[in-house]
Design an enzyme around this catalytic site. Sequence first.
Site, PDB file in Angstrom:
ATOM      1  N   LYS A 181       0.827  -1.209   0.000  1.00  0.00           N
ATOM      2  CA  LYS A 181       0.000   0.000   0.000  1.00  0.00           C
ATOM      3  C   LYS A 181       0.865   1.264   0.000  1.00  0.00           C
ATOM      4  CE  LYS A 181      -3.635  -2.405  -0.400  1.00  0.00           C
ATOM      5  NZ  LYS A 181      -4.456  -3.105   0.578  1.00  0.00           N
TER       6      LYS A 181
HETATM    7  C1  LIG Z   1      -5.509  -4.224   0.932  1.00  0.00           C
HETATM    8  C2  LIG Z   1      -6.981  -4.029   0.962  1.00  0.00           C
HETATM    9  C3  LIG Z   1      -7.761  -4.317   2.093  1.00  0.00           C
HETATM   10  C4  LIG Z   1      -7.219  -5.048   3.283  1.00  0.00           C
HETATM   11  O1  LIG Z   1      -6.131  -4.460   3.845  1.00  0.00           O
HETATM   12  P1  LIG Z   1      -5.242  -5.301   4.901  1.00  0.00           P
HETATM   13  O2  LIG Z   1      -4.490  -4.241   5.622  1.00  0.00           O
HETATM   14  O3  LIG Z   1      -4.370  -6.201   4.086  1.00  0.00           O
HETATM   15  O4  LIG Z   1      -6.175  -6.047   5.771  1.00  0.00           O
HETATM   16  C5  LIG Z   1      -9.092  -3.975   2.097  1.00  0.00           C
HETATM   17  N1  LIG Z   1      -9.675  -3.421   1.016  1.00  0.00           N
HETATM   18  C6  LIG Z   1      -8.980  -3.160  -0.114  1.00  0.00           C
HETATM   19  C7  LIG Z   1      -9.675  -2.516  -1.271  1.00  0.00           C
HETATM   20  C8  LIG Z   1      -7.617  -3.479  -0.182  1.00  0.00           C
HETATM   21  O5  LIG Z   1      -6.943  -3.257  -1.308  1.00  0.00           O
END
Ligand SMILES: *Cc1c(COP(=O)(O)O)cnc(C)c1O
Length: 382
Positions: A181
């Site tokens: 991210k």
């Molecule tokens: C990455 C992601 C999540 C989950 O995030 P985590 O921190 O890995 O639990 C939720 N929604 C979307 C759209 C994502 O891309």
Amino acid sequence: MQIPFHRPYFDSDEITEVTEAIESGWVTMGYKTLDFEKSFGDYTGLSNPIAVNSCTAALHLALRMLDLSPGDEVIIPAMTFAATAEAVCYEGAMPVFADVDRDTHLIDVESFEKKITSSTKAVIPVHYGGQTCDMDSIVDIARKNNLTVIEDAAHALPSYYKGRIAGSPGDIGCFSFYATKTISTGEGGMVVTGNDEWAERIRRLRLHGISRDAWKRYSSEGTWQYDVTEVGFKYNTTDINSALGLAQLRKIDFMNQRREEIAGKYNAAFCESDFFHPYMVLPHNSSSWHLYPLRLNTDALDITRNSFIDELSERGISTGVHYIPLYRFSYYSRFAESVDLYKNTEWIFERQLSLPVYPSMSDEETAYVINAVMDIAEKNKR
Ligand SMILES: *Cc1c(COP(=O)(O)O)cnc(C)c1O
């Protein structure tokens, strides 16, 4: 050349911060996490930032605020990561899939409105790729129908909608600091909400429902006393993760600027080309460019999306598909009446791949990706 889909941007600053956390002797949630929450709040201006161990946990805690019952429905876009639907299922409610817009991949407001029934309790707009959904319309429709708006802002640190930061227009916002991210703590997430009572409850729920944080129990001003007010979760983050987050927040503007530059180069190369359908960022939006979606024009190209991915891979370039529509999974298919209702989601899924876009990508690597994409397209034109 080998270009991975993502490389986190860590330098000596992260190492110093993490070393400090380790040497402090307090590695679980403590002062670094408080600092991280404060820095996150200062940077974004968002209320009550509460650090948790993932965005999935953030979404789950957000949904817990609604005290949902079996049969309750929560509307989400069909084109999102499984975590969005998963969190709804944790609470025993039913995810209802809306179609998305063909140009932006964001939840289609008309489709959302059509899915509202007397059982609908909430909507989770997903700020796909780092572009914010049409929050004015979504919040307006939600208010009229008494729905809570939970923003899945996993891609959106930071994204702006009409000058407002993602996570502010809705009732609750959920961010992710997963490895790929826009900032990463390895694993991690953040809940934000303007509702102080919810914030207090979420703070308790992230750590077993305990009424005072553990670090306070052991600090000089604390006592051994605490209460458990309801069944909680083990969703707290750690000071090691928060140390990474502190270092990442200090370079967030640089990292965003770099992704924007790379996306700008991709746009210049691909948007005017007949081989691709340009991905659109609406004029009132500014994207974090967590993802760069490339959409093949299958009328101009005699190659499938899957083969295109294989050819890029042969040239050392890793890509992704965002996303396999939820109703195509064996578990989540039970929540979709008919695939025909998701014309845009299907259209995108057939044509979309995500190109690498991250701050440590050099200009040479960016040029290499552009040349490879154009060369594969040229060799496969109709
Ligand atoms: C990455 C992601 C999540 C989950 O995030 P985590 O921190 O890995 O639990 C939720 N929604 C979307 C759209 C994502 O891309």
